[in-house]
Scaffold this motif. Sequence first.
Motif, short mmCIF file in Angstrom:
data_model
loop_
_atom_site.label_atom_id
_atom_site.label_comp_id
_atom_site.label_asym_id
_atom_site.label_seq_id
_atom_site.Cartn_x
_atom_site.Cartn_y
_atom_site.Cartn_z
N ARG A 53 40.02 48.67 49.76
CA ARG A 53 39.84 47.99 48.47
C ARG A 53 38.98 48.84 47.54
NH1 ARG A 53 39.04 41.84 47.59
NH2 ARG A 53 37.42 41.54 46.03
N ASN A 57 35.60 46.27 42.90
CA ASN A 57 36.14 44.91 42.97
C ASN A 57 35.20 44.04 43.79
OD1 ASN A 57 37.68 42.63 43.00
ND2 ASN A 57 39.42 43.52 44.08
N PRO A 58 34.38 43.19 43.12
CA PRO A 58 33.28 42.51 43.80
C PRO A 58 33.72 41.51 44.88
CG PRO A 58 33.54 41.70 41.55
CD PRO A 58 34.46 42.85 41.69
N ILE A 60 33.04 37.89 47.18
CA ILE A 60 32.49 36.54 47.03
C ILE A 60 31.47 36.31 48.14
CG2 ILE A 60 33.04 34.07 47.13
CD1 ILE A 60 35.79 34.78 45.89
N ILE A 95 30.62 31.88 39.35
CA ILE A 95 29.98 33.15 39.00
C ILE A 95 28.72 32.87 38.21
CG2 ILE A 95 30.27 35.34 37.77
CD1 ILE A 95 32.82 35.43 39.08
N LEU A 110 28.24 44.75 39.28
CA LEU A 110 28.04 43.75 38.22
C LEU A 110 26.67 43.06 38.35
CD1 LEU A 110 31.56 42.01 38.26
CD2 LEU A 110 30.72 43.75 36.65
N THR A 112 26.35 39.93 37.87
CA THR A 112 26.64 38.54 38.25
C THR A 112 27.10 38.54 39.70
OG1 THR A 112 28.88 38.89 37.42
CG2 THR A 112 27.34 37.80 35.93
N ALA A 114 29.48 36.17 42.60
CA ALA A 114 30.42 35.08 42.86
C ALA A 114 30.00 34.40 44.15
CB ALA A 114 31.84 35.64 42.99
N PRO A 137 35.82 39.08 51.10
CA PRO A 137 37.07 39.00 50.36
C PRO A 137 38.13 38.46 51.31
CG PRO A 137 36.81 41.21 51.18
CD PRO A 137 35.65 40.40 51.74
N SER A 138 39.35 38.33 50.85
CA SER A 138 40.43 37.93 51.75
C SER A 138 40.63 39.03 52.81
CB SER A 138 41.71 37.71 50.96
OG SER A 138 41.96 38.82 50.11
N ILE A 178 38.23 30.48 40.68
CA ILE A 178 36.97 31.14 40.28
C ILE A 178 36.61 30.67 38.88
CG2 ILE A 178 35.80 33.32 39.80
CD1 ILE A 178 37.64 34.70 41.75
N ARG A 190 40.29 32.79 37.85
CA ARG A 190 41.42 32.80 38.78
C ARG A 190 41.79 31.34 39.04
NH1 ARG A 190 40.69 35.62 44.57
NH2 ARG A 190 39.37 33.80 45.01
N ALA A 223 37.94 39.07 35.90
CA ALA A 223 37.70 39.33 37.33
C ALA A 223 38.39 40.64 37.70
CB ALA A 223 38.25 38.20 38.18
N PRO A 224 37.62 41.64 38.14
CA PRO A 224 38.23 42.94 38.44
C PRO A 224 39.44 42.82 39.37
CG PRO A 224 35.84 43.11 38.54
CD PRO A 224 36.17 41.66 38.34
N GLY A 225 39.36 41.91 40.36
CA GLY A 225 40.44 41.80 41.33
C GLY A 225 41.76 41.33 40.72
P1 AMP Z 1 39.06 37.91 47.12
O1 AMP Z 1 37.80 38.04 47.83
O2 AMP Z 1 40.15 38.79 47.62
O3 AMP Z 1 39.47 36.49 46.97
O4 AMP Z 1 38.71 38.42 45.68
C1 AMP Z 1 37.53 37.98 45.06
C2 AMP Z 1 37.82 37.85 43.59
O5 AMP Z 1 36.62 37.44 42.93
C3 AMP Z 1 38.26 39.14 42.96
O6 AMP Z 1 39.30 38.88 42.04
C4 AMP Z 1 37.00 39.59 42.26
O7 AMP Z 1 37.29 40.47 41.21
C5 AMP Z 1 36.39 38.27 41.82
N1 AMP Z 1 34.94 38.37 41.59
C6 AMP Z 1 33.99 38.44 42.54
N2 AMP Z 1 32.77 38.55 41.98
C7 AMP Z 1 32.94 38.54 40.65
C8 AMP Z 1 32.06 38.63 39.53
N3 AMP Z 1 30.74 38.76 39.68
N4 AMP Z 1 32.61 38.59 38.29
C9 AMP Z 1 33.95 38.46 38.13
N5 AMP Z 1 34.84 38.39 39.16
C10 AMP Z 1 34.35 38.43 40.40
#
Ligand code: AMP
Length: 342
Positions: A53, A57-58, A60, A95, A110, A112, A114, A137-138, A178, A190, A223-225
């Motif tokens: 990854r 891409n932050p 959670i 967030i 970032l 911030t 999540a 993450p997933s 999200i 999201r 959200a970067p992801g």
């Molecule tokens: P996943 O863990 O695969 O569900 O992906 C986590 C999602 O949360 C990704 O789309 C990240 O970009 C988004 N995300 C996590 N932390 C932040 C943050 N501080 N600001 C914006 N998006 C975040």
Amino acid sequence: MQDTANDVTLLEEAGAIIREGGLVAFPTETVYGLGGDAMNPSASAKIYAAKGRPSDNPLIVHIWDFSQLEEIASELPLEAKKLSDAFWPGPLTMIVPKNDKIPYETTGGLDTVAVRMPSHPVAKEFIRLSGRMIAAPSANTSGRPSPTKAEHVAHDLDGKIDAIIDGGSVDIGLESTIVDLSEGIPTILRPGYITKAMLEEVVGEVRIDPGILSENEKVRPKAPGMRYKHYAPKGDLTIINGQQDAVVAYINAATEEALAAGKRVGIVATEETRAFYNRGEVLTIGSRDDEDSIAHNLYGILRNFDELGVEVIYSESFSTPRIGQAIMNRLFKAAGHHMIDV
Ligand code: AMP
Ligand code: MG
């Protein structure tokens, strides 16, 4: 190592792996997560490496008690308490501005963070026993459909992580909603099981990030992801949208054409339409009367098509009333936004 979820000793062992900086995949009510100690930058680095990854891409941060949110937020927006009372534990990620306790390696640089409190009993117990907050993450290889069974995790990550806690099939099957509380009006970054209407009942006006609605690539999701190609099956997926009869006719004709061209074809059908498709590999995603069934089966079906080696996939469209937005958000990405209206 593949554990059975209900065994406390095994959950304690998994907790020890987290404390030592290792990685453990675990079930949640949304999808399987790939967990590491949220305060340990090297654990976050390992998560990125195992998934392939991008490190901007932050992740959670998963908690089991509200006080942990207070511990890592630099300030708590008013809405955080209200939303947590209404939806935690559950499939909602918030967030908030972060403080220094959470390393930038976990938040992709970032300011911030999540945060989510899962409701799955195994996830809760695992986080509690680890004595840590768990960045996760997933638990899929980046770009593949999210895992909804332990076998999916093993397929993608065996040999790259320290343990998998097997909790069977997950409940919801789509990642959490999200909501960004870090600036102004709460904004959905999201879509997920918790809808805009549900959030608005608790906090008033809620917006949806224009970046996830727009077809225009210049409007970037926050959200970067959500910016990356994601959830992609190996076959070339096209969504067919319209009245049922027209959709069935189109898919049948397109299937004949692709078969004639020597391609292997997959079709995503519903219980209502299954009998109308006679050619290709037809998989039933669920019933239109039960939209949860469609969410639950979506990622598993995309993986099944990979195993069947289909090269072309046609899917019906699922703009169902409650979580249709979340389902179509994922399906659109899997299809590279390729939808035909008939
Ligand atoms: P996943 O863990 O695969 O569900 O992906 C986590 C999602 O949360 C990704 O789309 C990240 O970009 C988004 N995300 C996590 N932390 C932040 C943050 N501080 N600001 C914006 N998006 C975040
Ligand atoms: Mg993911």
